[in-house]
Design a protein around this motif. Structure first.
Motif, PDB file in Angstrom:
ATOM      1  N   PHE A  36       0.850  -1.183   0.000  1.00 36.48           N
ATOM      2  CA  PHE A  36       0.000   0.000   0.000  1.00 36.48           C
ATOM      3  C   PHE A  36       0.885   1.233   0.000  1.00 36.48           C
ATOM      4  CE2 PHE A  36      -2.600  -3.305   1.894  1.00 36.48           C
ATOM      5  CZ  PHE A  36      -3.825  -3.107   1.283  1.00 36.48           C
ATOM      6  N   GLY A  37       0.351   2.332  -0.507  1.00 42.31           N
ATOM      7  CA  GLY A  37       1.069   3.597  -0.512  1.00 42.31           C
ATOM      8  C   GLY A  37       0.288   4.657   0.238  1.00 42.31           C
ATOM      9  N   ILE A  38       0.996   5.427   1.034  1.00 42.74           N
ATOM     10  CA  ILE A  38       0.398   6.540   1.773  1.00 42.74           C
ATOM     11  C   ILE A  38       1.119   7.797   1.321  1.00 42.74           C
ATOM     12  CG2 ILE A  38       0.041   7.546   4.063  1.00 42.74           C
ATOM     13  CD1 ILE A  38       0.023   4.649   5.138  1.00 42.74           C
ATOM     14  N   PRO A  39       0.384   8.822   0.877  1.00 45.83           N
ATOM     15  CA  PRO A  39       1.038  10.049   0.405  1.00 45.83           C
ATOM     16  C   PRO A  39       2.034  10.576   1.440  1.00 45.83           C
ATOM     17  CG  PRO A  39      -1.317  10.131  -0.026  1.00 45.83           C
ATOM     18  CD  PRO A  39      -1.074   8.919   0.830  1.00 45.83           C
ATOM     19  N   VAL A  40       3.254  10.802   1.001  1.00 48.45           N
ATOM     20  CA  VAL A  40       4.345  11.168   1.901  1.00 48.45           C
ATOM     21  C   VAL A  40       4.055  12.461   2.664  1.00 48.45           C
ATOM     22  CG1 VAL A  40       5.790  12.480   0.293  1.00 48.45           C
ATOM     23  CG2 VAL A  40       6.867  11.085   2.058  1.00 48.45           C
ATOM     24  N   ASN A 121       1.807   9.778 -14.426  1.00 52.39           N
ATOM     25  CA  ASN A 121       1.055   9.279 -15.587  1.00 52.39           C
ATOM     26  C   ASN A 121       0.829   7.767 -15.541  1.00 52.39           C
ATOM     27  OD1 ASN A 121       3.630   8.403 -16.178  1.00 52.39           O
ATOM     28  ND2 ASN A 121       3.797   9.499 -18.120  1.00 52.39           N
ATOM     29  N   ALA A 122       1.408   7.064 -14.553  1.00 54.40           N
ATOM     30  CA  ALA A 122       1.179   5.622 -14.394  1.00 54.40           C
ATOM     31  C   ALA A 122       0.001   5.337 -13.460  1.00 54.40           C
ATOM     32  CB  ALA A 122       2.441   4.942 -13.866  1.00 54.40           C
ATOM     33  N   PHE A 123      -0.596   6.378 -12.894  1.00 56.02           N
ATOM     34  CA  PHE A 123      -1.722   6.227 -11.973  1.00 56.02           C
ATOM     35  C   PHE A 123      -2.944   5.693 -12.717  1.00 56.02           C
ATOM     36  CE2 PHE A 123      -5.577   7.952 -10.017  1.00 56.02           C
ATOM     37  CZ  PHE A 123      -5.436   7.484  -8.720  1.00 56.02           C
ATOM     38  N   GLU A 124      -3.656   4.758 -12.075  1.00 59.74           N
ATOM     39  CA  GLU A 124      -4.891   4.207 -12.638  1.00 59.74           C
ATOM     40  C   GLU A 124      -5.990   4.243 -11.589  1.00 59.74           C
ATOM     41  OE1 GLU A 124      -4.491   0.310 -14.423  1.00 59.74           O
ATOM     42  OE2 GLU A 124      -2.361   0.643 -14.736  1.00 59.74           O
ATOM     43  N   ARG A 125      -7.224   4.366 -12.064  1.00 56.96           N
ATOM     44  CA  ARG A 125      -8.379   4.254 -11.179  1.00 56.96           C
ATOM     45  C   ARG A 125      -8.436   2.832 -10.641  1.00 56.96           C
ATOM     46  NH1 ARG A 125     -10.014   8.629  -9.563  1.00 56.96           N
ATOM     47  NH2 ARG A 125     -10.578  10.254 -10.977  1.00 56.96           N
ATOM     48  N   ASN A 126      -9.158   2.636  -9.556  1.00 55.25           N
ATOM     49  CA  ASN A 126      -9.305   1.298  -8.991  1.00 55.25           C
ATOM     50  C   ASN A 126      -9.965   0.369 -10.002  1.00 55.25           C
ATOM     51  OD1 ASN A 126      -8.290   1.864  -6.399  1.00 55.25           O
ATOM     52  ND2 ASN A 126     -10.225   2.799  -5.824  1.00 55.25           N
ATOM     53  N   PRO A 127      -9.374  -0.805 -10.240  1.00 56.14           N
ATOM     54  CA  PRO A 127     -10.006  -1.760 -11.148  1.00 56.14           C
ATOM     55  C   PRO A 127     -11.242  -2.376 -10.496  1.00 56.14           C
ATOM     56  CG  PRO A 127      -8.014  -2.699 -10.192  1.00 56.14           C
ATOM     57  CD  PRO A 127      -8.095  -1.270  -9.732  1.00 56.14           C
ATOM     58  N   ALA A 128     -12.166  -2.825 -11.298  1.00 53.99           N
ATOM     59  CA  ALA A 128     -13.393  -3.440 -10.795  1.00 53.99           C
ATOM     60  C   ALA A 128     -13.101  -4.695  -9.981  1.00 53.99           C
ATOM     61  CB  ALA A 128     -14.327  -3.767 -11.957  1.00 53.99           C
ATOM     62  N   THR A 129     -11.967  -5.325 -10.242  1.00 57.65           N
ATOM     63  CA  THR A 129     -11.619  -6.558  -9.538  1.00 57.65           C
ATOM     64  C   THR A 129     -11.032  -6.319  -8.152  1.00 57.65           C
ATOM     65  OG1 THR A 129      -9.475  -6.543 -10.639  1.00 57.65           O
ATOM     66  CG2 THR A 129     -11.222  -7.861 -11.654  1.00 57.65           C
ATOM     67  N   PHE A 137     -11.470   2.639   0.411  1.00 60.79           N
ATOM     68  CA  PHE A 137     -10.394   3.378   1.063  1.00 60.79           C
ATOM     69  C   PHE A 137      -9.230   3.705   0.133  1.00 60.79           C
ATOM     70  CE2 PHE A 137     -12.122   0.628   4.575  1.00 60.79           C
ATOM     71  CZ  PHE A 137     -12.882   1.643   5.143  1.00 60.79           C
ATOM     72  N   SER A 138      -9.367   3.421  -1.153  1.00 62.27           N
ATOM     73  CA  SER A 138      -8.270   3.607  -2.097  1.00 62.27           C
ATOM     74  C   SER A 138      -8.550   4.742  -3.078  1.00 62.27           C
ATOM     75  CB  SER A 138      -8.043   2.303  -2.869  1.00 62.27           C
ATOM     76  OG  SER A 138      -7.125   2.512  -3.914  1.00 62.27           O
ATOM     77  N   ASP A 139      -7.497   5.523  -3.356  1.00 60.33           N
ATOM     78  CA  ASP A 139      -7.582   6.566  -4.379  1.00 60.33           C
ATOM     79  C   ASP A 139      -7.362   6.002  -5.771  1.00 60.33           C
ATOM     80  OD1 ASP A 139      -8.190   8.857  -2.990  1.00 60.33           O
ATOM     81  OD2 ASP A 139      -6.108   9.400  -2.630  1.00 60.33           O
ATOM     82  N   GLY A 140      -6.643   4.878  -5.855  1.00 62.85           N
ATOM     83  CA  GLY A 140      -6.309   4.273  -7.135  1.00 62.85           C
ATOM     84  C   GLY A 140      -5.108   3.368  -6.961  1.00 62.85           C
ATOM     85  N   ILE A 141      -4.503   2.992  -8.084  1.00 65.50           N
ATOM     86  CA  ILE A 141      -3.395   2.031  -8.041  1.00 65.50           C
ATOM     87  C   ILE A 141      -2.274   2.434  -8.980  1.00 65.50           C
ATOM     88  CG2 ILE A 141      -4.941   0.099  -7.486  1.00 65.50           C
ATOM     89  CD1 ILE A 141      -4.460  -0.754 -10.514  1.00 65.50           C
ATOM     90  N   PHE A 142      -1.138   1.829  -8.766  1.00 66.86           N
ATOM     91  CA  PHE A 142      -0.020   1.860  -9.697  1.00 66.86           C
ATOM     92  C   PHE A 142       0.359   0.408  -9.935  1.00 66.86           C
ATOM     93  CE2 PHE A 142       0.295   6.068  -7.826  1.00 66.86           C
ATOM     94  CZ  PHE A 142       0.593   6.866  -8.913  1.00 66.86           C
ATOM     95  N   ARG A 143       0.415  -0.005 -11.176  1.00 63.90           N
ATOM     96  CA  ARG A 143       0.854  -1.363 -11.506  1.00 63.90           C
ATOM     97  C   ARG A 143       2.371  -1.358 -11.579  1.00 63.90           C
ATOM     98  NH1 ARG A 143      -3.680  -4.254 -13.211  1.00 63.90           N
ATOM     99  NH2 ARG A 143      -5.380  -2.875 -13.809  1.00 63.90           N
ATOM    100  N   LEU A 144       2.975  -2.148 -10.712  1.00 62.34           N
ATOM    101  CA  LEU A 144       4.420  -2.243 -10.665  1.00 62.34           C
ATOM    102  C   LEU A 144       4.863  -3.505 -11.391  1.00 62.34           C
ATOM    103  CD1 LEU A 144       4.801  -1.317  -6.900  1.00 62.34           C
ATOM    104  CD2 LEU A 144       4.708   0.218  -8.866  1.00 62.34           C
ATOM    105  N   GLU A 145       6.146  -3.680 -11.514  1.00 60.77           N
ATOM    106  CA  GLU A 145       6.669  -4.824 -12.250  1.00 60.77           C
ATOM    107  C   GLU A 145       6.183  -6.154 -11.669  1.00 60.77           C
ATOM    108  OE1 GLU A 145      10.986  -6.626 -13.523  1.00 60.77           O
ATOM    109  OE2 GLU A 145      10.813  -4.499 -13.093  1.00 60.77           O
TER     110      GLU A 145
END
Length: 168
Positions: A36-40, A121-129, A137-145
């Motif tokens: 999870f990520g929390i804004p610094v 620019n890698a930020f994505e909205r929460n996926p339906a899954t 409780f999530s603002d969105g996601i970043f898909r990492l490697e």
């Protein structure tokens, strides 16, 4: 660009800037196997295990309160807040202290990682899954490697009918 640039430690900030846009910084935390990520900018401190005093009649997500340099801080069990099972191993974990409206809250997590700069620019909205409770409780996601970074909205995480604000 390769997927390796999808996650950039803050020490490599110049690399992130070369990706063609601004970055966002997050303190990473792991709960179970999920990152999870929390804004610094909301983070005040990172703590190891603390002595927590239970608060009678508090919601189950409120683990209790702790004393941080003379200030009373409400401790929130993020694992319970996200609807996850208790840890099998008795590991005290760590806490990320955040400021919300002038009040300090300790977000109890399994492990705290590093501060990461992620290309905006890698930020994505929460996926339906994504689990419905996590989406809440999530603002969105970043898909990492090799992982998914779920960005927590601290305001929504701490908003449960005002019970947290009066508990500490």
């Amino acid at each position: 660009m390769s997927d390796k640039n999808a996650l950039v430690p803050s020490s490599d900030r110049h690399t992130a800037l070369d990706l063609g846009g601004s970055t966002k910084d997050f303190v990473t935390a792991t709960i179970g196997k999920q990152m999870f990520g929390i804004p610094v900018l909301t983070v005040q401190d990172v703590l190891g295990p603390q002595r927590i005093t239970r608060i009678p009649l508090a919601p189950p997500e409120v683990a209790g309160s702790l004393n941080l340099r003379g200030r009373i801080v409400t401790a929130i069990d993020v694992r319970k807040r996200l609807g996850l099972r208790n840890k099998e191993v008795e590991d005290p974990g760590m806490s990320i202290v955040v400021d919300q409206g002038g009040e300090l809250y300790s977000l109890m997590v399994d492990q705290v990682g590093e501060v990461l700069s992620v290309p905006q620019n890698a930020f994505e909205r929460n996926p339906a899954t994504l689990d419905p409770r996590w989406r809440e409780f999530s603002d969105g996601i970043f898909r990492l490697e090799k992982n998914l970074l779920v960005i927590l909205d601290v305001t929504r995480l701490l908003d449960f009918a005002g019970s947290v604000k009066q508990a500490g």
